[in-house]
Write an enzyme that holds these catalytic residues in place. Structure first.
Site, PDB file in Angstrom:
ATOM      1  N   ILE A 141     107.502 -35.594 -22.479  1.00  0.00           N
ATOM      2  CA  ILE A 141     108.080 -35.299 -23.801  1.00  0.00           C
ATOM      3  C   ILE A 141     108.926 -36.486 -24.266  1.00  0.00           C
ATOM      4  CG2 ILE A 141     109.631 -33.764 -25.088  1.00  0.00           C
ATOM      5  CD1 ILE A 141     108.853 -31.511 -23.127  1.00  0.00           C
TER       6      ILE A 141
ATOM      7  N   ILE B 177     120.732 -39.748 -13.526  1.00  0.00           N
ATOM      8  CA  ILE B 177     121.733 -38.965 -14.281  1.00  0.00           C
ATOM      9  C   ILE B 177     122.760 -38.310 -13.369  1.00  0.00           C
ATOM     10  CG2 ILE B 177     120.335 -38.478 -16.343  1.00  0.00           C
ATOM     11  CD1 ILE B 177     119.864 -35.622 -15.035  1.00  0.00           C
TER      12      ILE B 177
ATOM     13  N   SER C 132     114.093 -23.929 -21.763  1.00  0.00           N
ATOM     14  CA  SER C 132     112.723 -23.428 -21.662  1.00  0.00           C
ATOM     15  C   SER C 132     112.722 -21.910 -21.833  1.00  0.00           C
ATOM     16  CB  SER C 132     112.186 -23.802 -20.275  1.00  0.00           C
ATOM     17  OG  SER C 132     111.267 -22.862 -19.831  1.00  0.00           O
TER      18      SER C 132
ATOM     19  N   TYR D 172     113.978 -22.415 -11.500  1.00  0.00           N
ATOM     20  CA  TYR D 172     113.921 -23.318 -12.656  1.00  0.00           C
ATOM     21  C   TYR D 172     114.580 -22.670 -13.878  1.00  0.00           C
ATOM     22  CZ  TYR D 172     111.984 -25.721 -16.715  1.00  0.00           C
ATOM     23  OH  TYR D 172     111.847 -26.368 -17.924  1.00  0.00           O
TER      24      TYR D 172
ATOM     25  N   VAL E 260      99.603 -26.097 -17.881  1.00  0.00           N
ATOM     26  CA  VAL E 260      98.294 -25.481 -17.629  1.00  0.00           C
ATOM     27  C   VAL E 260      97.176 -26.186 -18.409  1.00  0.00           C
ATOM     28  CG1 VAL E 260      98.672 -23.636 -19.352  1.00  0.00           C
ATOM     29  CG2 VAL E 260      97.053 -23.270 -17.543  1.00  0.00           C
TER      30      VAL E 260
ATOM     31  N   ILE F 156      92.313 -19.922 -11.868  1.00  0.00           N
ATOM     32  CA  ILE F 156      93.200 -19.130 -12.725  1.00  0.00           C
ATOM     33  C   ILE F 156      93.841 -18.049 -11.865  1.00  0.00           C
ATOM     34  CG2 ILE F 156      93.286 -17.495 -14.663  1.00  0.00           C
ATOM     35  CD1 ILE F 156      91.132 -19.145 -16.039  1.00  0.00           C
TER      36      ILE F 156
ATOM     37  N   ARG G 122     101.311 -17.220 -22.820  1.00  0.00           N
ATOM     38  CA  ARG G 122     102.435 -18.141 -23.009  1.00  0.00           C
ATOM     39  C   ARG G 122     102.395 -18.612 -24.454  1.00  0.00           C
ATOM     40  NH1 ARG G 122     103.550 -16.142 -18.991  1.00  0.00           N
ATOM     41  NH2 ARG G 122     104.176 -17.015 -16.983  1.00  0.00           N
TER      42      ARG G 122
END
Ligand code: NAD
Length: 350
Positions: A30, A77, A141, A167, A209, A225, A233
């Site tokens: 990103i 960081i 997220s 996460y 995915v 899968i 999603r």
């Protein structure tokens, strides 16, 4: 955990020109799109990245746009030296994308995930608060919401935060810390809750995915899968995400804001779209979920982004998947390395 939507410094759209923008994680999937987009906007951009998953080749577009070796800071960081660039260079805006971004990797190593996503994020935010940064744009997220009942989809920003994975927990912590820095230190922020971001340059490792399926089909491998493929999603193209961040740089902080398509797409639909776009028709193999408690359905309500930032997604899923397949084919072909990237490579190898 329930976090009210805190819109720190919300106001009508202003014409705040972001002169200097630091992008942490700018060499990642990103981040590299964001850097190229900000360069087009005429901002001075610097990248802070430790190249753990980021690649210098990802910055080829930005290098053509004028990003130089001096603009790429190789650092972590989690360290005081890493965030020193914030004190020294004094950016107006910090776009914080440096992270451990993988849900499965966080399950394998919650310690590493927390180290980067919690400790690293606090280190960045603390430097921003002390360094007089005008605005922080953070990446969160949909995993922060955990499992959401069907009647609450698409999820609004004021939905209770209730992550079900390490996460999700570490990403939610970043959102809570931003809220605290906003209230305690007056740090203006926009905390973007992304859907599943996909598009060119995403690595088909264990997250993403679309790129996992594209890489498997183009590489002649069978796609696996998990479950029956009807789980959904909310997919958003990386160019739309980069555009949202560029727009947000021109505003004061709007607090938490969803950046997504607003619609559910099932894994089976993703597979059909990838098969059609790639022209490779290989049946998928269905296996049970490797872990319990996977979020079943997800979509994010995007009305706040439209109202406060004037942003809405422009790239449809079929078109976006075609772009991703074209990029994957190009990457498979012997690459022609662009000379501006060599200069950047020298900066990183030191
Ligand atoms: N890709 C998605 O679908 C998605 C969805 C929701 C949220 N996000 C979030 O967006 C952000 C960017 O994700 P991405 O998909 O581009 O991942 P990415 O792995 O491509 O990018 C992360 C970048 O951060 C760098 N980095 C990692 N640890 C670092 C450290 N300690 N110090 C300095 N740099 C470090 C990596 O080298 C990489 O360049 C992350 O916060 C991620 O959680 C991504």
């Amino acid at each position: 955990m329930d976090l009210p939507v805190t819109a720190v410094g919300v106001g009508p759209p202003t014409d705040l020109i972001p002169g200097r923008v630091l992008v942490t994680g700018g060499a990642g999937f990103i981040g590299s799109h964001v850097v190229a987009r900000l360069m087009l906007m005429g901002s001075q951009v610097r990248v802070l990245d430790n190249f753990s998953t980021g690649r210098i080749e990802n910055l080829a577009d930005a290098a053509i746009g004028g990003l130089t070796e001096a603009d790429v800071v190789s650092g972590d960081i989690r360290t005081p030296e890493g965030v020193e660039v914030i004190h020294q260079w004094q950016p107006d805006v910090v776009v914080h994308l440096a992270a451990q971004p993988s849900v499965p990797a966080a399950r394998r190593s919650p310690l590493y995930d927390a180290d980067v996503n919690v400790f690293g994020t606090v280190n960045v935010l603390d430097a921003c608060a002390r360094g007089g940064v005008r605005l922080v744009i953070n990446a969160a997220s949909s995993a922060i919401f955990g499992s959401v009942a069907a009647h609450d989809l698409p999820v609004r920003e004021d939905h209770p935060i209730a992550p079900v994975s390490p996460y999700g927990v570490s990403t939610a912590a970043g959102v809570h810390y931003l809220d605290w820095y906003g209230r305690e230190h007056g740090l203006s922020y926009t905390s973007m809750v992304f859907g599943n971001v996909y598009g060119p340059r995403q690595e088909g490792g264990d997250c993403g995915v679309v790129s996992v399926m594209v890489d498997a089909l183009l590489g002649g491998r069978q796609v696996v899968i998990h479950d029956d493929g009807t789980q959904t999603r909310d997919f958003i193209h990386v160019s739309d995400v980069a555009e949202a961040i560029a727009v947000a740089c021109h505003h004061n902080g709007v607090g938490m804001v969803n950046i997504a398509s607003g619609r559910q797409t099932s894994v089976n639909e993703v597979y059909d779209t990838v098969r059609e776009a790639s022209g490779v028709d290989n049946p998928a193999c269905y296996e049970p979920l490797p872990w319990p408690g996977e979020v079943r359905n997800m979509a994010l309500d995007t009305r706040k982004a439209r109202e406060l930032l004037g942003w809405h997604p422009k790239i449809g899923f079929t078109e976006g998947v075609r772009m991703t397949v074209r990029d994957a084919r190009r990457r498979q072909a012997p690459s022609q390395i662009l000379s501006p990237v060599w200069a950047l490579e020298r900066a990183v190898s030191r």
